[in-house]
Write an enzyme that holds these catalytic residues in place. Structure first.
Site, short mmCIF file in Angstrom:
data_model
loop_
_atom_site.label_atom_id
_atom_site.label_comp_id
_atom_site.label_asym_id
_atom_site.label_seq_id
_atom_site.Cartn_x
_atom_site.Cartn_y
_atom_site.Cartn_z
CD GLN A 1 -3.00 -0.94 0.23
OE1 GLN A 1 -3.22 -1.86 -0.55
NE2 GLN A 1 -3.64 0.21 0.18
CG PHE B 1 -1.43 7.80 -5.49
CD1 PHE B 1 -2.37 8.61 -6.08
CD2 PHE B 1 -0.14 8.25 -5.39
CE1 PHE B 1 -2.03 9.85 -6.57
CE2 PHE B 1 0.22 9.48 -5.88
CZ PHE B 1 -0.73 10.29 -6.47
CB VAL C 1 2.42 -0.07 -4.81
CG1 VAL C 1 3.60 0.08 -5.76
CG2 VAL C 1 2.14 1.23 -4.08
CG ASP D 1 4.08 10.47 4.01
OD1 ASP D 1 4.07 10.31 5.24
OD2 ASP D 1 3.54 9.69 3.22
#
Length: 612
Positions: free
Chosen positions: A322, A325, A328, A439
């Protein structure tokens, strides 16, 4: 004069301790000369006579010096440098000892050739500013460029670099994040304001964006300086140029004739392709219309069928995890090129704005420690980003795994830390855009087949151009210029092999940051190191990194290093400021989390440190 007085400069507070000469050998009142350490990175020794520059050492590669020298200054101005031979301090050298040692004797863009007598000459491609004064031996006005630089379009063809060997590099240098000579050359070539560069062992990449002052050329030793010239300054005789021009003209005629026919055929195919694109769904058109052409030049648009085939229709066996977005996936294109696909989930908080932001940002950012975007796919409600594939996934898959963590010993972890810092320096300072990642965590550090780290996931990043550093938003962001506490947390996690959100020490339930502070106060932080790799470490390196990590999680942004200072701290042995006790978020067993942090949104300050 007090012999062997101390010189110092505190990068954090700006305070400096200088050495002032006596008025005479018998009069201890302050004299005309003063020697200091400059705040530049890397620093240098600088002597002034009143307000005028008198002598400078050149950039100091601290990694070349096992012990710092001692400095004395006489009433007449000469500086004496002493080195310790293991038993006592002995005189190493005294300056100025040659006419070229005096600051700027040959003026801007002038080269002082070290010899028994003063000899000045202009750099290649430059001429004396005043020929009359130059012939009279008055060189202080220096030289001017014979052919002005053109820096538009293809700078590779318009400009070249001329190397000058055995030099003391000019004053007013700037340190950049380029880690190799070819990267240093490229970064200067692609920056129109860069006039020269030098890649120096023990220092790294230095560039000059203003006139080159106080350059000395030695008979041997010194550094290689490359200065920017117009391409016309280097070439053969006129007859050769004429022949080349004729050959090029004929070649262009043939090429243009062939290209005209090819263009006609291509135009037919192009029109057919445009018609197909126009027939796409209106929602897809709306997405693409939201992307300004100049912002995504060179970005590939993939068809959904291509991505579905590459990922086996987004099968679970191809799912890597994850991301910001959503999911993945691993994929393989028809040419057997491996890719990573980010598929934005419909429930994600990231909408069109964030998706556009990441496309625009990453397509413009190019650095070896950043993940490269290959393109995107927009069809209906689907929004996908296609990246280069990272064979070894993310850093957390190694760091927090009891078996795989052994594959990243201390030298490799230190190398990863330094590489991440280089990537951040590029984002914060060296790129055309000024970007705060916002982030930064171990799961966003990806590793290629050679275990080289690359920063990923810029979905929460913001662009800052010029002086547009303020962001009146309700989102918590980092502070441009100062390190975000995220990097300090990341650094402590890499050292310890512990995840901050899972770490709890002792009956008090100390956080990772609290334990790091306690360890640093007790023994310099060596206890924080992952015990499984302790045999591979240099204790001094570990202690230094722990101290840097604590500096990066300081409560006040001004107490944290900026990205340039951070990289210097990580790659040299310069003195570090002492950190203050950090602000912790403490989780006890019987109490709710107690936050002692502070969030100041409009000042773009993120001081609250929470588990992920």
């Amino acid at each position: 004069m007090l012999p062997f007085s101390t010189l110092a400069y505190n990068l954090t507070t700006g305070e400096k301790q200088v050495l002032t000469s006596w008025k005479s050998d018998t009069d201890p009142s302050p004299g005309d000369f003063m020697v200091e350490i400059t705040p530049q990175v890397p620093s240098q020794l600088f002597t002034k006579r009143g307000s005028a520059s008198y002598w400078r050492s050149g950039p100091w590669a601290k990694t070349r010096n096992i012990k710092p020298p001692r400095v004395m200054i006489t009433s007449e101005g000469p500086v004496k440098i002493f080195q310790h031979n293991g038993i006592e301090w002995e005189l190493d050298f005294e300056v100025p000892a040659n006419p070229c040692d005096h600051y700027g004797v040959c003026g801007p863009f002038g080269l002082c050739v070290m010899s028994s007598s003063l000899t000045c000459k202009c750099f290649k491609g430059f001429v004396p500013k005043s020929i009359e004064e130059w012939e009279r031996g008055i060189w202080t006005d220096g030289c001017v460029r014979r052919t002005e630089l053109l820096c538009q379009g293809n700078v590779t063809n318009e400009n070249i670099f001329h190397p000058i060997a055995n030099t003391k590099p000019p004053d007013n240098y700037e340190f950049t994040s380029a880690s190799h000579a070819k990267d240093c050359h490229r970064s200067c070539l692609e920056n129109c304001s860069c006039l020269a560069f030098s890649f120096i062992n023990g220092i790294g990449c230095l560039v000059w964006n203003q006139e080159l002052m106080d350059v000395v050329q030695f008979s041997e030793g010194g550094e290689l300086l490359s200065i920017r010239l117009a391409s016309s300054e280097v070439g053969g005789n006129n007859s050769k140029k004429t022949i080349v021009a004729i050959v090029v003209s004929l070649s262009l005629f043939v090429i243009l004739g062939s290209a005209s026919f090819g263009f006609w055929r291509c135009r037919v195919k192009h029109n057919a392709l445009i018609s197909a694109i126009i027939s796409k769904e209106a929602s897809q058109d709306a997405w693409r219309n939201g992307l300004e052409r100049q912002d995504v030049s060179g970005l590939n648009f993939f068809e959904m069928n291509t991505i579905k085939t590459a990922t086996n229709n987004f099968s679970l066996s191809n799912k890597l995890g994850q991301g910001g977005f959503g999911s993945v996936y691993k994929g393989m294109l028809q040419d057997e090129k491996k890719i990573a696909v980010k598929r934005l989930s419909s429930t994600s908080g990231q909408g069109k704005e964030e998706f556009m932001n990441e496309i625009v940002l990453i397509s413009k950012l190019q650095h070896k420690n950043l993940v490269r975007i290959l393109g995107c796919c927009i069809e209906g409600e689907e929004r996908l980003l296609i990246y280069e594939f990272m064979l070894n996934k993310s850093l957390d898959t190694f760091l927090f795994d009891s078996r795989r963590k052994l594959e990243i010993d201390w030298p490799k972890r230190l190398s990863i830390i330094q590489a991440i810092a280089r990537g951040l320096l590029y984002l914060h300072r060296d790129s055309h855009l000024k970007v705060i990642h916002r982030d930064l965590k171990v799961s966003n550090i990806l590793l290629d087949e050679k275990m080289n780290p690359k920063i990923s996931d810029f979905g929460l990043a913001r662009m800052y151009q010029g002086t547009e550093y303020q962001d009146n938003t309700r989102r918590v962001v980092g502070t441009l210029g100062y390190m975000s506490p995220d990097f300090g947390v990341l650094l402590l996690e890499i050292i310890s092999g512990e995840k901050i959100s899972r770490f709890s020490y002792g009956v008090e339930g100390k956080t990772l940051i609290a334990y790091a502070w306690e360890s640093w106060c007790k023994n310099g932080g060596i206890d924080l190191l992952d015990k499984d790799i302790s045999d591979s470490c240099q204790p001094s390196e570990v202690k230094r990194c722990v101290q840097i990590g604590l500096l990066c999680v300081q409560h006040q942004p001004a107490d944290r290093p900026n990205t340039l200072e951070l990289l210097c701290m990580l790659t040299t042995t310069s003195d570090l400021p002492s950190p203050k006790q950090p602000t912790f978020v403490v989780n006890t067993r019987n109490e709710e989390p107690v936050s002692k942090g502070l969030i100041s949104v409009n000042e773009m300050t993120q001081s609250l440190i929470l588990g992920r």
